[in-house]
Design an enzyme around this catalytic site. Structure first.
Site, mmCIF file in Angstrom:
data_model
loop_
_atom_site.group_PDB
_atom_site.id
_atom_site.type_symbol
_atom_site.label_atom_id
_atom_site.label_comp_id
_atom_site.label_asym_id
_atom_site.label_seq_id
_atom_site.Cartn_x
_atom_site.Cartn_y
_atom_site.Cartn_z
ATOM 1 N N GLY A 293 8.114 82.468 42.687
ATOM 2 C CA GLY A 293 6.410 83.306 43.654
ATOM 3 C C GLY A 293 5.964 83.351 44.098
ATOM 4 O O GLY A 293 5.538 82.978 44.762
ATOM 5 N N PHE A 294 5.809 82.928 43.048
ATOM 6 C CA PHE A 294 3.773 82.724 42.525
ATOM 7 C C PHE A 294 3.668 81.865 41.262
ATOM 8 O O PHE A 294 4.963 81.499 40.024
ATOM 9 C CB PHE A 294 3.861 84.329 41.882
ATOM 10 C CG PHE A 294 4.205 85.464 43.147
ATOM 11 C CD1 PHE A 294 3.320 85.721 43.820
ATOM 12 C CD2 PHE A 294 5.298 86.014 43.808
ATOM 13 C CE1 PHE A 294 3.228 86.629 45.258
ATOM 14 C CE2 PHE A 294 5.248 86.775 44.244
ATOM 15 C CZ PHE A 294 4.432 86.969 45.263
ATOM 16 N N GLY A 295 2.274 81.532 40.913
ATOM 17 C CA GLY A 295 2.007 80.550 40.063
ATOM 18 C C GLY A 295 1.709 81.854 38.789
ATOM 19 O O GLY A 295 1.742 82.884 38.974
ATOM 20 N N MET B 29 14.337 76.293 36.975
ATOM 21 C CA MET B 29 12.873 77.156 37.025
ATOM 22 C C MET B 29 12.849 77.963 36.142
ATOM 23 O O MET B 29 13.385 78.649 35.097
ATOM 24 C CB MET B 29 13.481 78.829 38.440
ATOM 25 C CG MET B 29 13.223 78.134 40.050
ATOM 26 S SD MET B 29 11.469 77.875 40.781
ATOM 27 C CE MET B 29 10.250 79.226 39.460
ATOM 28 N N HIS C 65 3.402 68.611 43.769
ATOM 29 C CA HIS C 65 4.693 69.117 44.268
ATOM 30 C C HIS C 65 4.209 70.064 44.907
ATOM 31 O O HIS C 65 3.579 70.562 44.882
ATOM 32 C CB HIS C 65 5.033 70.433 42.600
ATOM 33 C CG HIS C 65 6.447 71.215 42.626
ATOM 34 N ND1 HIS C 65 7.337 70.787 42.544
ATOM 35 C CD2 HIS C 65 6.753 72.182 43.178
ATOM 36 C CE1 HIS C 65 8.548 71.481 42.060
ATOM 37 N NE2 HIS C 65 7.704 72.777 43.134
ATOM 38 N N GLY D 226 1.293 73.825 37.656
ATOM 39 C CA GLY D 226 0.442 74.573 39.067
ATOM 40 C C GLY D 226 -0.642 75.278 37.907
ATOM 41 O O GLY D 226 -2.010 74.134 37.931
ATOM 42 N N ASP E 291 5.704 74.111 47.241
ATOM 43 C CA ASP E 291 6.441 75.084 47.097
ATOM 44 C C ASP E 291 6.379 75.301 48.601
ATOM 45 O O ASP E 291 5.762 75.982 49.238
ATOM 46 C CB ASP E 291 5.474 76.011 45.885
ATOM 47 C CG ASP E 291 6.352 75.621 44.245
ATOM 48 O OD1 ASP E 291 7.641 75.282 44.552
ATOM 49 O OD2 ASP E 291 4.734 75.435 44.270
ATOM 50 N N MET F 32 8.087 78.483 50.801
ATOM 51 C CA MET F 32 8.376 79.899 49.935
ATOM 52 C C MET F 32 8.390 80.626 51.898
ATOM 53 O O MET F 32 7.602 80.477 52.533
ATOM 54 C CB MET F 32 7.254 80.874 49.615
ATOM 55 C CG MET F 32 7.110 80.097 48.384
ATOM 56 S SD MET F 32 6.350 81.536 47.448
ATOM 57 C CE MET F 32 5.799 80.393 46.010
ATOM 58 N N ASP G 141 10.194 73.837 35.864
ATOM 59 C CA ASP G 141 9.130 74.334 37.247
ATOM 60 C C ASP G 141 8.638 76.568 36.932
ATOM 61 O O ASP G 141 9.520 76.868 36.781
ATOM 62 C CB ASP G 141 9.003 74.210 38.436
ATOM 63 C CG ASP G 141 8.199 75.142 39.084
ATOM 64 O OD1 ASP G 141 7.190 75.580 39.260
ATOM 65 O OD2 ASP G 141 8.804 75.007 40.527
ATOM 66 N N GLY G 142 7.697 76.307 36.371
ATOM 67 C CA GLY G 142 7.029 77.917 36.350
ATOM 68 C C GLY G 142 6.821 78.099 34.712
ATOM 69 O O GLY G 142 6.940 77.822 33.421
ATOM 70 N N GLY G 143 5.203 78.591 34.424
ATOM 71 C CA GLY G 143 4.488 78.069 32.989
ATOM 72 C C GLY G 143 4.031 77.097 32.159
ATOM 73 O O GLY G 143 4.222 77.566 31.033
HETATM 74 C C1 DX5 Z 1 7.024 79.189 41.634
HETATM 75 C C2 DX5 Z 1 6.362 77.575 41.909
HETATM 76 C C3 DX5 Z 1 5.732 77.035 41.056
HETATM 77 C C4 DX5 Z 1 4.514 76.881 40.897
HETATM 78 C C5 DX5 Z 1 4.555 76.950 39.165
HETATM 79 O O1 DX5 Z 1 7.581 80.052 42.163
HETATM 80 O O2 DX5 Z 1 8.063 76.959 42.227
HETATM 81 O O3 DX5 Z 1 6.113 75.282 41.677
HETATM 82 O O4 DX5 Z 1 3.894 76.600 41.655
HETATM 83 O O5 DX5 Z 1 3.143 77.716 39.055
HETATM 84 P P1 DX5 Z 1 2.826 77.796 37.784
HETATM 85 O O6 DX5 Z 1 2.609 76.059 36.657
HETATM 86 O O7 DX5 Z 1 0.822 78.724 37.476
HETATM 87 O O8 DX5 Z 1 3.552 78.641 36.967
HETATM 88 ZN ZN ZN Z 2 8.390 74.967 42.476
#
Ligand code: DX5
Ligand code: ZN
Length: 220
Positions: A147-149, A142, A38, A202, A40, A42, A180-182
């Site tokens: 924006g952030f992992g 989402m 994946h 991630g 990302d 931004m 996607d996310g957490g």
């Molecule tokens: C967040 C991204 C995700 C991110 C997920 O904006 O779209 O793809 O990498 O990261 P994790 O798995 O750490 O939440």
């Molecule tokens: Zn993503």
């Protein structure tokens, strides 16, 4: 609730890797026996962060033969489709929220021979993606604010996943349902129970003490 017609896939997100060693991260994913990566993208406007661009994809492309699952978090994704296609993206997922010709852009992605997807931020209702369901290969829900992992999974997104799953079943569609996310081996299973089949991981995958059993748990 309905189950997915697609086999489950765990998709490590490059965002969570050491960006000074992106090539190593790619090889790590391939050597773990996984097939998808994946990416990302931004722009600092649609989301409050910057990541990497087409040159990075092009340079990573020869490594590991991974399927590049590219998530554009951009205000103007329609201006970058050809660049990411040339760089080696195999699937491009674009957001429904910005003001640009979404259906036309999805069709253009398809015309380039790539798979296409539609993504929704947590605050966007499922119906925003409904008009595109029969032209997409992927719906990305989402499960954190993009924006952030490393953020906490939003369990209140589960009904949205269930809604897409129900539409997919009722309309005899086959699109993948990506979260996607957490996502970890517990939150991913909650999503899987609602019909998700594509698990972007991630932080959880890159930091898993035992990556093999992590993937096994999510895909068994
Ligand atoms: C967040 C991204 C995700 C991110 C997920 O904006 O779209 O793809 O990498 O990261 P994790 O798995 O750490 O939440
Ligand atoms: Zn993503």
């Amino acid at each position: 609730m309905s189950t997915s017609p697609n086999p489950p896939v765990v998709v490590p997100s490059l965002l969570a890797s050491n960006h000074g060693r992106l090539a190593d991260a790619c090889l790590m994913v391939a050597n773990a026996g996984l097939e998808w990566l994946h990416l990302d993208i931004m722009d600092g406007h649609f989301v409050p962060n910057l990541s990497f661009g087409p040159q990075v994809l092009a340079d990573l492309r020869p490594l590991g033969g991974l399927f590049f699952d590219t998530h554009l978090m951009l205000d103007n994704p329609h201006q970058y489709i050809e660049a990411f296609a040339r760089a080696g993206a195999q699937q491009i997922t674009i957001h429904a929220e910005p003001d640009y010709p979404v259906a036309k852009t999805l069709t253009r992605i398809r015309a380039l021979g790539l798979k296409c997807g539609i993504a929704l931020k947590p605050g966007t209702a499922a119906r925003a993606a409904e008009p595109f369901l029969d032209i997409v290969d992927n719906v990305l829900v989402m499960t954190v604010e993009p924006g952030f992992g490393g953020q906490k999974f939003m369990a209140d997104m589960l009904p949205k996943i269930a809604q897409f799953s129900q539409w997919r079943f009722e309309r005899k569609l086959k699109f993948r349902l990506e979260v996607d996310g957490g996502i970890d081996d517990e939150t991913g299973l909650l999503c899987r129970a609602e019909g998700a089949d594509t698990f972007v991981c991630g932080t959880a995958w890159f930091h898993a003490p035992d990556r093999k059993s992590f993937v096994k748990k999510l895909t068994a």
